[in-house]
Design a protein around this motif. Structure first.
Motif, short mmCIF file in Angstrom:
data_model
loop_
_atom_site.label_atom_id
_atom_site.label_comp_id
_atom_site.label_asym_id
_atom_site.label_seq_id
_atom_site.Cartn_x
_atom_site.Cartn_y
_atom_site.Cartn_z
N MET A 1 0.85 -1.19 0.00
CA MET A 1 0.00 0.00 0.00
C MET A 1 0.89 1.24 0.00
N SER A 2 0.47 2.24 -0.73
CA SER A 2 1.27 3.45 -0.84
C SER A 2 1.11 4.32 0.40
N ALA A 3 1.93 5.33 0.50
CA ALA A 3 1.87 6.28 1.62
C ALA A 3 0.70 7.23 1.36
N HIS A 4 -0.49 6.82 1.80
CA HIS A 4 -1.72 7.54 1.49
C HIS A 4 -2.65 7.46 2.68
N THR A 8 -7.83 11.86 5.14
CA THR A 8 -7.55 13.19 4.59
C THR A 8 -7.11 13.15 3.13
N GLY A 9 -6.68 11.98 2.66
CA GLY A 9 -6.23 11.87 1.28
C GLY A 9 -4.80 12.36 1.08
N ALA A 10 -4.09 12.61 2.18
CA ALA A 10 -2.70 13.06 2.07
C ALA A 10 -1.87 12.02 1.33
N GLN A 11 -1.06 12.46 0.39
CA GLN A 11 -0.21 11.57 -0.37
C GLN A 11 1.15 12.20 -0.56
N PRO A 12 2.13 11.46 -1.07
CA PRO A 12 3.47 12.01 -1.18
C PRO A 12 3.54 13.23 -2.09
N GLY A 13 4.42 14.15 -1.71
CA GLY A 13 4.76 15.28 -2.56
C GLY A 13 6.13 15.02 -3.16
N ASP A 30 7.10 12.02 2.02
CA ASP A 30 6.02 11.14 2.43
C ASP A 30 5.27 11.71 3.62
N PRO A 31 3.93 11.58 3.66
CA PRO A 31 3.18 11.98 4.85
C PRO A 31 3.45 11.00 5.99
N ASN A 32 3.20 11.44 7.21
CA ASN A 32 3.44 10.61 8.40
C ASN A 32 2.28 9.64 8.57
N ILE A 33 2.36 8.48 7.91
CA ILE A 33 1.28 7.51 7.91
C ILE A 33 1.47 6.51 9.06
N GLN A 34 0.39 6.33 9.84
CA GLN A 34 0.39 5.39 10.95
C GLN A 34 -0.77 4.42 10.75
N SER A 35 -0.57 3.18 11.17
CA SER A 35 -1.66 2.21 11.15
C SER A 35 -2.28 2.21 12.54
N LYS A 36 -3.59 2.46 12.63
CA LYS A 36 -4.25 2.60 13.93
C LYS A 36 -5.51 1.76 13.94
N ARG A 37 -5.77 1.12 15.09
CA ARG A 37 -6.92 0.23 15.24
C ARG A 37 -7.94 0.91 16.14
#
Length: 78
Positions: A1-4, A8-13, A30-37
């Protein structure tokens, strides 16, 4: 999965790395992507979301039910 971010739809610049000699090479912000439950009470189950730091703060503000509704409205699968 990409950094998305799912919410918010934030994606890499993209931009350039500039060396001391001023040579330019490609780079990616890359945006600061975290996996959260989260517990989703309406469905009686947990959902795992890939969110940016801003997306996590948004969930804290609007609540998980509203956040999941926004993700589904964007066409995302939860």
């Amino acid at each position: 999965m990409s950094a998305h971010c799912m919410l918010t739809g934030a994606q890499p610049g993209f931009g350039n790395r500039i060396s001391h000699s001023h040579r330019r090479t490609s780079r990616r912000f890359d945006p600061n992507i975290q996996s959260k439950r989260y517990w989703l009470p309406s469905e009686g189950r947990h959902v795992r979301l890939r969110l940016s730091a801003r997306g996590i703060k948004t969930v804290d503000t609007i609540g998980i039910e509203a956040a999941v509704a926004r993700i589904r409205a964007r066409g995302g699968k939860v």
